[in-house]
Motif scaffolding. Structure first.
Motif, PDB file in Angstrom:
ATOM      1  N   ILE A 123       0.984  -1.212   0.218  1.00  0.00           N
ATOM      2  CA  ILE A 123       0.092   0.110  -0.045  1.00  0.00           C
ATOM      3  C   ILE A 123       0.859   1.251   0.040  1.00  0.00           C
ATOM      4  N   GLU A 124       1.951   1.333   0.741  1.00  0.00           N
ATOM      5  CA  GLU A 124       2.909   2.395   0.708  1.00  0.00           C
ATOM      6  C   GLU A 124       3.320   2.746  -0.455  1.00  0.00           C
ATOM      7  N   THR A 125       3.811   1.732  -0.905  1.00  0.00           N
ATOM      8  CA  THR A 125       4.477   1.769  -2.454  1.00  0.00           C
ATOM      9  C   THR A 125       3.457   2.248  -3.585  1.00  0.00           C
ATOM     10  N   ASN A 157       9.761  11.636   3.752  1.00  0.00           N
ATOM     11  CA  ASN A 157       9.208  11.019   4.694  1.00  0.00           C
ATOM     12  C   ASN A 157       9.138  11.511   6.062  1.00  0.00           C
ATOM     13  N   GLN A 158       8.658  12.785   6.133  1.00  0.00           N
ATOM     14  CA  GLN A 158       9.071  13.720   7.365  1.00  0.00           C
ATOM     15  C   GLN A 158       8.186  12.990   8.442  1.00  0.00           C
ATOM     16  N   ARG A 159       8.704  13.149   9.728  1.00  0.00           N
ATOM     17  CA  ARG A 159       8.110  12.861  10.731  1.00  0.00           C
ATOM     18  C   ARG A 159       6.657  13.796  11.448  1.00  0.00           C
ATOM     19  N   THR A 160       7.222  14.766  11.202  1.00  0.00           N
ATOM     20  CA  THR A 160       6.313  15.822  11.801  1.00  0.00           C
ATOM     21  C   THR A 160       5.830  17.122  10.721  1.00  0.00           C
ATOM     22  N   ARG A 161       6.352  16.887   9.725  1.00  0.00           N
ATOM     23  CA  ARG A 161       6.277  18.095   8.803  1.00  0.00           C
ATOM     24  C   ARG A 161       5.420  17.736   7.575  1.00  0.00           C
ATOM     25  N   TRP A 162       4.712  18.605   6.776  1.00  0.00           N
ATOM     26  CA  TRP A 162       3.967  18.290   5.769  1.00  0.00           C
ATOM     27  C   TRP A 162       4.992  18.778   4.714  1.00  0.00           C
ATOM     28  N   LEU A 232       0.974   6.874   9.978  1.00  0.00           N
ATOM     29  CA  LEU A 232       0.896   5.784   9.239  1.00  0.00           C
ATOM     30  C   LEU A 232       2.189   5.289   8.409  1.00  0.00           C
ATOM     31  N   PHE A 233       2.330   4.101   8.419  1.00  0.00           N
ATOM     32  CA  PHE A 233       3.289   3.527   7.547  1.00  0.00           C
ATOM     33  C   PHE A 233       4.607   3.813   8.001  1.00  0.00           C
ATOM     34  N   ARG A 234       4.751   3.652   9.177  1.00  0.00           N
ATOM     35  CA  ARG A 234       6.115   3.852  10.112  1.00  0.00           C
ATOM     36  C   ARG A 234       6.165   2.769  10.942  1.00  0.00           C
ATOM     37  N   ASP A 235       7.590   2.149  11.025  1.00  0.00           N
ATOM     38  CA  ASP A 235       7.679   1.115  12.270  1.00  0.00           C
ATOM     39  C   ASP A 235       8.098   1.642  13.611  1.00  0.00           C
ATOM     40  N   LYS A 236       8.574   2.836  13.735  1.00  0.00           N
ATOM     41  CA  LYS A 236       8.982   3.522  15.104  1.00  0.00           C
ATOM     42  C   LYS A 236       8.193   5.075  15.119  1.00  0.00           C
TER      43      LYS A 236
END
Length: 236
Positions: A123-125, A157-162, A232-236
């Motif tokens: 799905i991520e791909t 693939n930012q964690r907190t930014r758009w 979503l789509f993060r392991d950690k």
């Protein structure tokens, strides 16, 4: 400087990092539900533990909210694509890498094993490919309309930014914005393009944003209400 991997808190575990020069103890919760604590290197663990314990209600409340948001946005059940809700159906397929295709309001996902857990990278791909196909020409159209040029568009693939914008003329956007409604996608692109004129969040910057996208506050409200998709789509 990292401490032990995990420390036991009151009803949760947290990861502790010590930093030289830091003045106070900070606590934050990631989009994937990890409780991260940073503290000055000279503060004893007992003081850190008592500070964390004093924030128990705040931490547990945010963890519960995050859990509810993640259950609402379970990509193995339903998925936002362009702001619309699609049901997800996982089937066993013949391709080792799997694949996904949209059928009306259904996202059909094939994996080699048919195991739902193996569907997440497929799905991520699919979403990353869709983002590149749709959002780059969209950004070029908006750029031409506003007469604010940019050089290259990067998908991150930012964690907190758009998104982000660089002084070299490049803009970056989080590939997850393909999950947001078209109007919100436009706003996020406008947001970064306006940074090509003002590399800050000054009043002049926000005046430009409002001129380019008058309904920006509604887009910001949607992003705040649906921020769980950032995890979503993060392991950690």
């Amino acid at each position: 400087m990292a401490d032990n991997a995990e420390h036991k808190g009151p009803g949760f575990v947290y990861e502790l990092t010590r930093r030289k020069g830091q003045k106070r103890i900070n606590i934050r919760i990631t989009q994937t539900g990890r409780v991260m604590v940073s503290a000055p290197s000279n503060i004893p663990k007992s003081q850190i533990a008592s500070t964390v314990a004093a924030k128990q209600s705040w931490v547990l409340k945010h963890l519960d909210t995050l859990k509810a948001h993640r259950e609402r946005h379970n990509p193995l059940s339903t998925l936002l694509i362009r702001g619309e809700v699609f049901s997800v159906k996982v089937n066993q397929g013949k391709r080792k890498r799997g694949g996904a295709v949209i059928r009306e309001k259904l996202l059909m996902v094939d994996t080699f094993s048919g195991d739902p857990e193996t569907a997440l990278p497929v799905i991520e791909t699919f979403l990353k490919k869709l983002a590149k196909e749709e959002l780059e020409p969209q950004a070029r159209r908006i750029s031409q309309k506003l007469k604010i040029p940019f050089d290259r568009l990067f998908f991150r693939n930012q964690r907190t930014r758009w998104g982000s914008s660089s002084g070299r003329g490049n803009i970056s956007i989080n590939w997850r914005i393909i999950m947001t409604p078209p109007g919100v996608q436009d706003y996020l692109i406008v947001h970064e393009l306006c940074h090509q004129r003002h590399m800050n969040h000054s009043s002049a910057y926000w005046h430009l944003v409002e001129r380019c996208f008058p309904d920006y506050k509604a887009a910001e409200a949607w992003l705040k209400a649906n921020r769980a998709i950032m995890g979503l789509f993060r392991d950690k």
